[in-house]
Enzyme design. Sequence first.
Site, PDB file in Angstrom:
ATOM      1  N   CYS A  86       0.893  -1.366  -0.032  1.00 34.67           N
ATOM      2  CA  CYS A  86       0.085   0.150  -0.225  1.00 34.67           C
ATOM      3  C   CYS A  86       0.874   0.940   0.159  1.00 34.67           C
ATOM      4  O   CYS A  86       1.845   1.307   0.805  1.00 34.67           O
ATOM      5  CB  CYS A  86      -0.857  -0.039   1.097  1.00 34.67           C
ATOM      6  SG  CYS A  86      -2.041   1.438   1.400  1.00 34.67           S
ATOM      7  N   CYS A  87       0.512   2.177  -1.065  1.00 34.66           N
ATOM      8  CA  CYS A  87       1.111   3.409  -0.849  1.00 34.66           C
ATOM      9  C   CYS A  87       0.036   4.554  -0.842  1.00 34.66           C
ATOM     10  O   CYS A  87      -1.094   4.244  -0.563  1.00 34.66           O
ATOM     11  CB  CYS A  87       2.156   3.752  -1.940  1.00 34.66           C
ATOM     12  SG  CYS A  87       1.351   3.829  -3.448  1.00 34.66           S
ATOM     13  N   ALA A  88       0.537   5.735  -1.115  1.00 31.55           N
ATOM     14  CA  ALA A  88      -0.575   6.957  -0.867  1.00 31.55           C
ATOM     15  C   ALA A  88      -1.866   6.531  -1.712  1.00 31.55           C
ATOM     16  O   ALA A  88      -2.913   6.713  -1.416  1.00 31.55           O
ATOM     17  CB  ALA A  88       0.080   8.127  -1.206  1.00 31.55           C
TER      18      ALA A  88
ATOM     19  N   TYR B 238      -3.580   4.194   0.163  1.00 33.88           N
ATOM     20  CA  TYR B 238      -4.141   4.254   1.396  1.00 33.88           C
ATOM     21  C   TYR B 238      -5.476   5.433   1.182  1.00 33.88           C
ATOM     22  O   TYR B 238      -6.347   5.473   1.826  1.00 33.88           O
ATOM     23  CB  TYR B 238      -3.129   5.227   2.264  1.00 33.88           C
ATOM     24  CG  TYR B 238      -3.688   5.876   3.842  1.00 33.88           C
ATOM     25  CD1 TYR B 238      -4.236   5.111   4.747  1.00 33.88           C
ATOM     26  CD2 TYR B 238      -3.703   7.205   3.521  1.00 33.88           C
ATOM     27  CE1 TYR B 238      -4.570   5.708   5.554  1.00 33.88           C
ATOM     28  CE2 TYR B 238      -4.387   8.102   4.611  1.00 33.88           C
ATOM     29  CZ  TYR B 238      -4.940   7.171   5.745  1.00 33.88           C
ATOM     30  OH  TYR B 238      -5.300   7.650   6.617  1.00 33.88           O
TER      31      TYR B 238
END
Length: 364
Positions: free
Chosen positions: A96-98, A125
């Site tokens: 998971c990243c932004a 996210y």
Amino acid sequence: MQDRQKAQDYRALLLADTPLIDVRAPIEFEQGAMPGAINLPLMMDDERAAVGTCYKRQGADAALALGHRLVCGDIDQQRLEAWKAAYQRFPNGYLCCARGGQRSHIVQRWLQETGIDCPLIEGGYKALRQTAIQATWQLAQKPILLIGGCTGSGKTQLVRQQPNGVDLEGLARHRGSSFGRTLNPQLSQASFENKLAVELLKINARQTLKRWVLEDEGRTIGANHLPECLRERMAQAPIAVVEDPFALRLERLREEYFIRMHHDFTHAYGDEAGWQAYSKYLHHGLFAIRRRLGLQRFAELTDTLDRALAEQLSSGSTDGHMAWLVPLLNEYYDPMYRYQLEKKAANIVFRGTWQEVANWLKAQ
């Protein structure tokens, strides 16, 4: 085997406590993260800041090239080993990243080169965060019953015993008063809201829910504030008020604030450092309301607190604390709560002892 390369069923992921390998920078993670996420960043804060500046000045290609230069060699290998270890520990996890963009795709590709096929959260996210916000708004529309009562009435315990009870103070890691902090630091506002959303989703999923049972809280619980959609619904909700004898309330407070907190501090820090932390905790709680007490009364109660601490240290007795706790309840906490309750008198649907309220809840 089901293709897990990208995930979009965000509610299902949150309900399942899906492990998340969050590759955002530490500062992003601290500002807000999902329950169950672990932070193993692709770039540290300073590296991310440098890449961001490069992007603004020179564009995407230059920023990407800088990122690769910053994260290379030993650094690259160390972080890769951390991601591999995390995936081996959580084989059902997701990257998971932004926003589900470059960072999670880069880490996914590097892991694939080592033979690990780790899926990622499409939308990152931000998508999970929006799902949490929407879920809270939707579930807050269900009927709510509040449990009220003066400090020491056992409201939190009563809420926890309800299958549809939501322990807001537990989620906030704070008991609401100036003495409310625990040994666990409070989460960021966004992380608190995310945790609340997941709790609401879980309770709603495991039963046919007629209503929520919540403790009658103010707008804030320590440093966290309740989502406005929930707060608005709570302001109109019916209230069952616990009215236990004063002596029983004192015993609950003795157990919670003097016996348990002393135990928790000494267990965490050892006898000497734990005692100092416990003493500082009680002094801080009193200091936080000094203006409302008046400086003279604050000084008097502080002297009494010091004597009580000396007695507890020498003999183990917590009786001396009653000499400052009783006036604090009579002069500050009880009048304040009763004033607040008077403004909501029309919402009160039941009054009784703790056991009577518990029995009334079962009959509903």
